[in-house]
Design a protein around this motif. Structure first.
Motif, short mmCIF file in Angstrom:
data_model
loop_
_atom_site.label_atom_id
_atom_site.label_comp_id
_atom_site.label_asym_id
_atom_site.label_seq_id
_atom_site.Cartn_x
_atom_site.Cartn_y
_atom_site.Cartn_z
N ARG A 27 0.81 -1.22 0.00
CA ARG A 27 0.00 0.00 0.00
C ARG A 27 0.84 1.27 0.00
N VAL A 28 2.17 1.14 -0.26
CA VAL A 28 3.05 2.30 -0.34
C VAL A 28 3.89 2.18 -1.61
N TRP A 29 4.00 3.30 -2.34
CA TRP A 29 4.80 3.35 -3.55
C TRP A 29 5.79 4.50 -3.46
N ILE A 30 7.00 4.28 -3.93
CA ILE A 30 8.01 5.33 -4.04
C ILE A 30 8.23 5.58 -5.53
N ILE A 49 0.65 6.72 -0.54
CA ILE A 49 0.23 5.83 0.53
C ILE A 49 -1.27 5.64 0.45
N GLN A 50 -1.71 4.39 0.52
CA GLN A 50 -3.14 4.09 0.51
C GLN A 50 -3.62 3.94 1.94
N PHE A 51 -4.50 4.86 2.35
CA PHE A 51 -5.15 4.80 3.66
C PHE A 51 -6.61 4.44 3.41
N GLY A 52 -6.95 3.17 3.50
CA GLY A 52 -8.33 2.75 3.22
C GLY A 52 -8.70 3.11 1.80
N GLN A 53 -9.68 4.01 1.64
CA GLN A 53 -10.13 4.42 0.31
C GLN A 53 -9.42 5.68 -0.19
N LYS A 54 -8.52 6.22 0.60
CA LYS A 54 -7.86 7.47 0.26
C LYS A 54 -6.41 7.23 -0.15
N LEU A 55 -5.98 7.91 -1.23
CA LEU A 55 -4.59 7.88 -1.66
C LEU A 55 -3.97 9.23 -1.35
N VAL A 56 -2.85 9.22 -0.64
CA VAL A 56 -2.15 10.45 -0.28
C VAL A 56 -0.78 10.40 -0.95
N LEU A 79 1.20 16.65 -1.87
CA LEU A 79 0.99 16.95 -3.27
C LEU A 79 -0.45 16.68 -3.70
N LYS A 80 -1.01 15.59 -3.20
CA LYS A 80 -2.33 15.18 -3.67
C LYS A 80 -2.99 14.30 -2.63
N GLU A 81 -4.29 14.45 -2.51
CA GLU A 81 -5.09 13.61 -1.62
C GLU A 81 -6.38 13.32 -2.37
N GLU A 82 -6.63 12.05 -2.67
CA GLU A 82 -7.79 11.71 -3.49
C GLU A 82 -8.39 10.38 -3.05
N MET A 83 -9.64 10.21 -3.41
CA MET A 83 -10.30 8.93 -3.17
C MET A 83 -9.78 7.91 -4.17
N ASN A 84 -9.58 6.69 -3.72
CA ASN A 84 -9.16 5.59 -4.59
C ASN A 84 -10.32 5.29 -5.52
N LYS A 85 -10.11 5.46 -6.82
CA LYS A 85 -11.18 5.33 -7.80
C LYS A 85 -11.84 3.95 -7.80
N ARG A 86 -11.02 2.89 -7.59
CA ARG A 86 -11.60 1.55 -7.57
C ARG A 86 -12.61 1.40 -6.44
N ASP A 87 -12.27 1.88 -5.25
CA ASP A 87 -13.16 1.72 -4.10
C ASP A 87 -14.31 2.72 -4.13
#
Length: 92
Positions: A27-30, A49-56, A79-87
């Motif tokens: 759930r973490v990407w560099i 970082i994926q926090f539940g349905q949120k990507l930060v 930089l960005k905070e968004e809802m995970n589109k799949r969920d």
């Protein structure tokens, strides 16, 4: 600096063991690549970082072996905070 240590010191994740578990779960990407807890973080790297349905997404600004609570936010820029589109499709 190790990824799990950076996540804990920057207070993006409260505990190092939780940071380790999150990155082991993929759930973490560099810089767009899946990261392990022992991955090296450098200034300028982008972490997602994926926090539940949120990507930060944050950019690493500072590496420090120890930090005070009020200085932790200086270690990264949001930089960005968004809802995970799949969920989020399931929410409609």
């Amino acid at each position: 600096m190790r990824l799990d240590k950076f996540l804990k010191l920057s207070r993006l994740i409260k505990r190092r063991t939780v940071a380790k578990d999150v990155s082991e779960q993929g759930r973490v990407w560099i810089n767009g690549r899946e990261a392990k807890p022992s991955s090296t973080v450098k200034v300028g790297d982008e972490l997602t970082i994926q926090f539940g349905q949120k990507l930060v997404t944050v950019r690493v600004e500072l590496l420090s072996e120890s930090t005070r609570k009020e200085d932790a936010a200086k270690m990264y820029t949001l930089l960005k905070e968004e809802m995970n589109k799949r969920d989020s499709d399931f929410l409609l």
